[in-house]
Design an enzyme around this catalytic site. Structure first.
Site, PDB file in Angstrom:
ATOM      1  N   GLY A  90      36.218   7.976 -43.234  1.00 38.27           N
ATOM      2  CA  GLY A  90      35.869   9.076 -44.132  1.00 38.27           C
ATOM      3  C   GLY A  90      35.611  10.288 -43.280  1.00 38.27           C
ATOM      4  CB  SER A 122      39.026   6.009 -39.644  1.00 39.99           C
ATOM      5  OG  SER A 122      39.381   7.356 -39.703  1.00 39.99           O
ATOM      6  CB  ALA A 123      34.547   8.146 -39.708  1.00 40.38           C
ATOM      7  CG  HIS A 159      43.626   8.482 -38.450  1.00 36.71           C
ATOM      8  ND1 HIS A 159      44.200   7.628 -39.362  1.00 36.71           N
ATOM      9  CD2 HIS A 159      42.298   8.499 -38.741  1.00 36.71           C
ATOM     10  CE1 HIS A 159      43.262   7.171 -40.178  1.00 36.71           C
ATOM     11  NE2 HIS A 159      42.100   7.672 -39.810  1.00 36.71           N
ATOM     12  CD  GLU A 194      47.639   6.491 -39.307  1.00 36.77           C
ATOM     13  OE1 GLU A 194      48.732   6.175 -39.823  1.00 36.77           O
ATOM     14  OE2 GLU A 194      46.924   7.406 -39.737  1.00 36.77           O
TER      15      GLU A 194
END
Lengths: 233, 233
Positions: A90, A122-123, A159, A194
């Site tokens: 997020g 991710s985050a 990413h 990714e």
């Protein structure tokens, strides 16, 4: 002993939420029955409840129950008692903001050092680095600090994206941005594409998945790292 | 009376530094002989001296002399006495960091309100908004605040980029990021595409250049704004 999976993304193109990781997670979380989910990053601003439902649905496929940290009265106690922890993606600024506001940075560091198995995507992967200074996210909130968990001795750029050939857009490429970072900072940065993730077992860090990773060190030319155990100075 | 040009980018594809803007700048800065350049954003980490040389070279074509703010003993005085000011692009976090460190936020606000003509490109445009929370830049340094000059009653997203069709990348689109911003903030955001700029004359804000702009307001569907005078509630 640290036991972490630090993934570039939760979802790869054309596949469901966490789907590409589930075979790995089934083994990694083999002894886990209940998992604590920290939904602070709120992708697209969705609520903690909605976000937690996504995690529940994915982990149900490997027979793991998921509870969101917002369901507990005491966030620190929830982390201390967790069998396993997952922090999803997020907005990294909001994630870090909430980790500070809920005063859970030090307890997270403690339980991860002690061996509570952890999944970040991710985050949730960015915050495993020394700072969040290599996030791609928009600074929608002002966190009290950019310092993060420091579970690995370098920063993550999740990413990671190679420069687009033939693009006429003049905005900076990812590589240019990371070079700018190294004008002001010493910390090594790993660009995780990714489809790939890091597996951290104690001090051993391995690159897994399908893609090589791009390593950026201050005053050195960026280089590609192959899958397998990493030796990052 | 405010007199500002707030441009998405300094450079469009296939053209030299500031080249596409020079005919506009020749008119906008018609009475200006000497311009103050603030190179704090350091694109790609280049030095103040190198960055100032680029600005000097571009403005020489319209017979304007450029001095960098670092050439003056007192930054506040340099701003107070400037005939015209240009803040170029680079990293918005570092730009804002240096504006605070050099204590020039309030004096900039004062002279711009008073009518010192101003050109901003990219990061230099972001800071004309209420906050820098819609920058695309990497947070390579931690500024003391995200609050910026507030010369316009909304925020700028420079280098606005439409979603790439057929992309398999799972990172958020620009539109998704701005939607996330509106979960946590009220401020309207204008996505300025490369090739376009705002001309601010007092309270009149016009969209100029070649591209429509994309307006994002909280709880409303994003919409396209045509070239011409803007009426943003």
């Amino acid at each position: 002993m640290k036991k972490l999976i630090i993934a570039s993304t939760s979802t790869i193109h054309g596949s469901g939420y966490l789907e590409y990781l589930l075979p790995t997670l089934a083994v990694f979380f083999a002894d886990v029955k209940d998992l604590l989910f920290i939904p602070y990053a709120r992708p697209g601003g969705i609520s903690y409840i909605e976000y937690t439902k996504s995690a529940q649905k994915a982990f149900a496929k490997i027979q793991i129950d998921v509870k969101g940290i917002h369901e507990f009265k005491n966030a620190r106690e929830a982390i201390q008692n967790a069998e396993a922890i997952f922090i999803g993606g997020g907005n990294t600024f909001e994630l870090v903001n909430q980790l500070y506001k809920n005063d859970v940075i030090s307890i997270l560091q403690m339980v991860l050092e002690r061996g509570t198995p952890y999944l970040g995507t991710s985050a949730g992967s960015n915050i495993c680095g020394v700072t969040m200074k290599n996030t791609n996210d928009m600074p929608v909130v002002y966190p009290p600090s950019f310092t993060t968990l420091g579970m690995i001795p370098f920063n993550i750029n999740a990413h990671y994206l190679d420069p687009l050939k033939d693009s006429k857009h003049m905005g900076e490429t990812r590589e240019t941005r990371i070079k700018e970072f190294h004008v002001f900072n010493e910390t090594t940065v790993l660009g995780l594409r990714e489809g790939s993730w890091l597996e951290v077992l104690g001090d051993t860090i391995s690159l897994k998945g399908t893609e090589t990773a791009r390593l950026f060190q201050k005053n050195e030319i960026a280089k590609e790292l192959e899958l397998g155990v990493l030796t990052i100075k």
